[in-house]
Scaffold this active site. Structure first.
Site, PDB file in Angstrom:
ATOM      1  CG  HIS A 157       0.762   2.831  12.311  1.00  0.00           C
ATOM      2  ND1 HIS A 157      -0.563   2.452  12.417  1.00  0.00           N
ATOM      3  CD2 HIS A 157       1.145   2.416  11.084  1.00  0.00           C
ATOM      4  CE1 HIS A 157      -0.944   1.831  11.308  1.00  0.00           C
ATOM      5  NE2 HIS A 157       0.094   1.796  10.484  1.00  0.00           N
ATOM      6  CG  ASP A 165       2.783   0.181   7.706  1.00  0.00           C
ATOM      7  OD1 ASP A 165       2.501  -0.474   6.688  1.00  0.00           O
ATOM      8  OD2 ASP A 165       1.939   0.500   8.554  1.00  0.00           O
ATOM      9  CD  GLU A 180      -3.197  -1.450   4.888  1.00  0.00           C
ATOM     10  OE1 GLU A 180      -3.249  -2.511   5.529  1.00  0.00           O
ATOM     11  OE2 GLU A 180      -2.763  -0.402   5.415  1.00  0.00           O
ATOM     12  CD  GLU A 181      -1.530   2.183   7.370  1.00  0.00           C
ATOM     13  OE1 GLU A 181      -2.281   1.754   8.258  1.00  0.00           O
ATOM     14  OE2 GLU A 181      -0.328   1.876   7.287  1.00  0.00           O
ATOM     15  CG  HIS A 220      -0.373   0.013   2.534  1.00  0.00           C
ATOM     16  ND1 HIS A 220       0.073   1.165   3.144  1.00  0.00           N
ATOM     17  CD2 HIS A 220      -0.129  -0.986   3.414  1.00  0.00           C
ATOM     18  CE1 HIS A 220       0.554   0.869   4.332  1.00  0.00           C
ATOM     19  NE2 HIS A 220       0.457  -0.434   4.525  1.00  0.00           N
ATOM     20  CD  GLU A 263       1.078  -3.970   5.605  1.00  0.00           C
ATOM     21  OE1 GLU A 263       1.837  -3.401   6.425  1.00  0.00           O
ATOM     22  OE2 GLU A 263       0.070  -3.431   5.111  1.00  0.00           O
ATOM     23  CG  ASP A 301      -2.704   4.234   2.460  1.00  0.00           C
ATOM     24  OD1 ASP A 301      -2.275   3.144   2.037  1.00  0.00           O
ATOM     25  OD2 ASP A 301      -3.637   4.318   3.274  1.00  0.00           O
TER      26      ASP A 301
END
Ligand code: ZN
Length: 394
Positions: free
Chosen positions: A362, A109, A141-142, A73, A169, A75
């Site tokens: 994150h 990520d 995705e997030e 992903h 991931e 984003d």
């Protein structure tokens, strides 16, 4: 194992682009599209409704009988309010807890995986492997795996049938074969307001909401008590959680409105759709009494996201391929949701395997070690060198 300057450069370039989910990701998508175009490879883009974000799908080795998807992903989560010691878009390389590391939002990520995959496009193109490599990079995705659903639908419409999928991931390059699902909903409760001395003439939205919240809690306790365990997860049973609850305007006003948001994290062996049906059915059972007082009273449910659980297998050829390419003997489970379940549910055998750790994802000062990136690069090179796969093309 050392990391090539080109692979690092690609990863850094992607980290420097701000692709927080709420923003456009087109700068990044166009960058990859243009790079592939220079190699003579055409990309399929699928857009969101407002055309501000796109998925990219490209095939390296068109015409080969089958293909393996490298999926990621584009984003990232935001960094508002986080305490960073550097610019989150700096893509700085400096010493860290795991040695020299690439820092920045999305480094672990999961832009490094995407960058390293793209930096090997030419090798994949020239590879004598009997399978093609597909690149599949999604948006949003997030915030609920929204983009990849469009991408998968596009593959189906175009009759493209990939053989397998590797979702990059962060698993510290250990093949992961299962995760729970994440199903989130919002429930709005409409009651009828009244002076709080006149409760029989009112419908108390908070109290009705609380009954459903209580039901969710009971369900969660039921899973903990009775659900067959899925060993390997930190919490080896399905869970429920109410994350937000709002309602009421004053102590002496029976509240007309209440709203809460909740989630299920269901085991791969459980069924979140059934859990949600149970909640809706319970809420509906409360409505006749509410409507007797106020016909407009009732419950409304809204889906926030539905990310299915993922269950691969250690015997899946794609898992064995990932083990071979990483040199890992075992497999792992991960605690977070990914796009893997969506690929798997589309009939594509899937494994999750990528550089870096979810512990850094994150977080402020997110990083991925260059050692992990070197392992990821070795993985890509091994994939380009693979001459046979031990399962027949689908
Ligand atoms: Zn991710």
């Amino acid at each position: 194992m050392t990391l090539s300057p080109q692979a690092l450069e690609f990863a850094q370039t992607l980290v420097r682009m701000n692709t927080v989910s709420q923003n456009s990701n087109l700068e990044l998508i166009h960058f990859i599209r243009d790079h592939l175009a220079r190699l003579g490879v055409k990309s399929r883009l699928t857009f969101n409704d407002s055309k501000t974000k796109a998925n990219l799908f490209a095939t390296l080795g068109e015409g080969k009988p089958a293909g393996i998807i490298l999926s990621g992903h584009t984003d990232t989560v935001p960094w508002d309010g986080q305490d960073w010691s550097m610019d989150p878009l700096s893509a700085l390389v400096k010493d860290g807890p795991e040695g020299p590391s690439l820092y920045g939002r999305g480094s672990a990520d999961m832009k490094a995986f995407i960058g390293i995959a793209v930096s090997h496009a030419e090798q994949f193109l020239n590879s004598e492997a009997p399978f093609a490599i597909h690149l599949a990079f999604s948006y949003d995705e997030e915030v609920g795996c929204f983009g990849v659903k469009e991408l998968i639908a596009d593959l189906r419409d175009a009759n493209i049938q990939p053989l397998a999928c590797i979702v990059g991931e962060p698993t510290s390059m250990v093949p992961a074969i299962a995760h729970k699902g994440v199903y989130r909903y919002k429930c709005c409760v409409r009651g009828k307001e009244a002076h709080s001395s006149l409760t029989p003439h009112s419908v108390n939205a908070i109290e009705m909401a609380a009954r459903v919240v209580g039901r969710l809690r009971d369900m969660g306790e039921g899973f903990e008590r009775e659900e067959p365990r899925f060993e390997g997860f930190d919490v080896p049973f399905s869970t429920t959680s109410v994350g937000q609850f709002h309602g009421g305007i004053a102590d002496n006003v029976v509240p007309r409105d209440a709203e809460f948001r909740y989630e299920f994290r269901d085991l791969p062996t459980a069924n979140a759709a059934q859990m949600q049906s149970e909640v809706v059915a319970y809420a509906k059972s409360l409505e006749p009494a509410m409507k007797k007082v106020a016909p407009a009273a009732g419950f409304e449910f809204e889906t926030i996201c539905e990310i299915p659980s993922f269950l691969g297998s250690k015997d899946d050829p794609v898992t064995r391929l990932a083990q071979e390419l990483t040199g890992e003997q075992g497999t792992t489970l991960v605690a977070f949701g990914t796009e893997a379940g969506l690929f798997k549910n589309a009939g594509i055998s899937t494994v999750v395997c990528g550089p870096g750790s979810i512990r850094q994802a994150h977080q402020p000062d997110e990083y991925v070690s260059l050692a992990q990136l070197a392992r990821c690069e070795a993985f890509m090179q091994g994939l380009a060198r693979t001459r046979s796969i031990d399962w027949p093309p689908a």
